[in-house]
Design a protein around this motif. Structure first.
Motif, PDB file in Angstrom:
ATOM      1  N   PHE A  21       0.917  -1.169  -0.054  1.00 39.80           N
ATOM      2  CA  PHE A  21       0.152   0.298  -0.159  1.00 39.80           C
ATOM      3  C   PHE A  21       0.689   1.244   0.314  1.00 39.80           C
ATOM      4  O   PHE A  21       2.032   0.825   0.354  1.00 39.80           O
ATOM      5  N   ALA A  22       0.386   2.257  -0.635  1.00 41.67           N
ATOM      6  CA  ALA A  22       0.976   3.760  -0.367  1.00 41.67           C
ATOM      7  C   ALA A  22       0.056   4.285   0.437  1.00 41.67           C
ATOM      8  O   ALA A  22      -1.105   4.443   0.372  1.00 41.67           O
ATOM      9  N   PHE A  27       4.793   3.921   2.435  1.00 43.70           N
ATOM     10  CA  PHE A  27       4.917   2.346   1.934  1.00 43.70           C
ATOM     11  C   PHE A  27       4.903   1.386   3.311  1.00 43.70           C
ATOM     12  O   PHE A  27       5.268   1.662   3.956  1.00 43.70           O
ATOM     13  N   MET A  28       3.904   0.180   2.619  1.00 44.76           N
ATOM     14  CA  MET A  28       3.052  -0.134   3.876  1.00 44.76           C
ATOM     15  C   MET A  28       3.386  -1.494   3.257  1.00 44.76           C
ATOM     16  O   MET A  28       2.522  -1.613   2.513  1.00 44.76           O
ATOM     17  N   ILE A  29       4.204  -2.868   3.807  1.00 46.04           N
ATOM     18  CA  ILE A  29       3.501  -4.279   3.131  1.00 46.04           C
ATOM     19  C   ILE A  29       2.480  -4.920   4.076  1.00 46.04           C
ATOM     20  O   ILE A  29       3.124  -5.248   5.750  1.00 46.04           O
ATOM     21  N   GLU A  96       8.159 -10.284  -6.494  1.00 46.84           N
ATOM     22  CA  GLU A  96       7.770  -9.341  -6.186  1.00 46.84           C
ATOM     23  C   GLU A  96       8.197  -7.844  -5.560  1.00 46.84           C
ATOM     24  O   GLU A  96       7.672  -6.773  -6.147  1.00 46.84           O
ATOM     25  N   ILE A  97       8.669  -8.799  -4.513  1.00 46.79           N
ATOM     26  CA  ILE A  97       9.256  -7.938  -3.261  1.00 46.79           C
ATOM     27  C   ILE A  97      10.178  -6.637  -4.297  1.00 46.79           C
ATOM     28  O   ILE A  97      10.300  -5.870  -3.960  1.00 46.79           O
ATOM     29  N   ILE A  98      11.371  -7.352  -4.993  1.00 44.56           N
ATOM     30  CA  ILE A  98      12.243  -7.028  -5.609  1.00 44.56           C
ATOM     31  C   ILE A  98      11.631  -5.532  -7.358  1.00 44.56           C
ATOM     32  O   ILE A  98      11.876  -4.905  -7.267  1.00 44.56           O
ATOM     33  N   PRO A 104       7.557   0.940  -7.503  1.00 47.97           N
ATOM     34  CA  PRO A 104       6.732   2.089  -7.263  1.00 47.97           C
ATOM     35  C   PRO A 104       7.628   2.526  -5.847  1.00 47.97           C
ATOM     36  O   PRO A 104       7.656   4.707  -5.568  1.00 47.97           O
ATOM     37  N   MET A 105       8.627   1.477  -5.639  1.00 50.07           N
ATOM     38  CA  MET A 105       9.592   1.776  -4.052  1.00 50.07           C
ATOM     39  C   MET A 105      10.994   2.312  -4.214  1.00 50.07           C
ATOM     40  O   MET A 105      12.114   2.149  -4.004  1.00 50.07           O
TER      41      MET A 105
END
Length: 227
Positions: A21-22, A27-29, A96-98, A104-105
């Protein structure tokens, strides 16, 4: 009012779905109702690296294994604290983390994955320990919410006695296994001691202000040193 914007999802192998999420510039996971990590709370993830390097007694060019990447706070702190010949191997299970780090990050990542001192290894950090051609000066683990498989049940093998034995074998003499947790776990402390580690348990805060004063939730890092 700023609302949260869903930017992406990722299915953890053998686990639940992660959501990125933004919220404004933050940002947060999130997994379910559990916020696993956030750009607002980075202090303890950075401490995982900085306090490990302090315990390596000034070794300027260490070789670290970091599992996993998360939001890159541990990696960036490690790179900032080591010399030009130091090296970080990052083991990350989730592609997906990478992708999020490079997408977006990207501003948060600040190019850390492209640093020449970094090797990115896609896969399980347990396998990275077993398959490494050379031992590590330190292994830094932040792959779950603590020493249990909340995010992924298979992570439990990292925290078992056999997993801890494997970590010990993957370290240089005097090397350090550093494990991040959102909570204390006396049984895990004893388990590390049972496999022959000298264990130090340190309470850290989720964030620190400009004066170095800790704020927010209290987290735990174990520093286990091999002989």
């Amino acid at each position: 009012m700023i609302t949260r914007e869903l930017l992406g999802t990722a299915q953890v192998p053998g686990g639940e779905e992660l959501k990125l999420f933004a919220h404004g510039r933050d940002f947060m996971i999130v997994m379910g109702h559990n916020e696993l990590m956030s750009t607002r709370l980075r202090g303890s993830e950075e401490a995982l690296a900085t306090m490990t390097l302090e315990r390596l007694k000034g070794l300027s060019d260490p070789h670290l294994l970091i599992g996993g990447y998360g939001m890159g706070f541990t990696l960036r702190a490690a790179l900032a604290g080591m010399g030009a010949k130091g090296h970080c191997t990052v083991a990350e299970l989730m592609p997906e983390i990478i992708e999020w780090a490079r997408g977006p990050m990207a501003e948060v990542a600040a190019g850390c994955l492209d640093d020449p001192r970094v090797t990115l290894r896609m896969g399980d950090v347990a396998e990275a320990m077993l398959l490494a051609p050379d031992p590590f000066d330190a292994i830094l683990l932040d792959v779950d919410n603590g020493p249990d498989g909340v995010v992924r049940e298979e992570n439990n093998r990292l925290y078992s006695k056999s997993g801890l034995h494997n970590a010990r074998k993957a370290l240089t003499p005097g090397g350090i296994l550093a494990v991040w947790s959102a909570f204390p776990d006396p049984k895990f402390t004893r388990r590390m001691q049972d496999v022959g580690f000298a264990v130090e348990e340190v309470e850290v805060r989720a964030r620190y202000d400009a004066n170095g004063k800790g704020k927010g939730p209290r987290h735990v890092i174990w520093f286990a040193q091999a002989d």
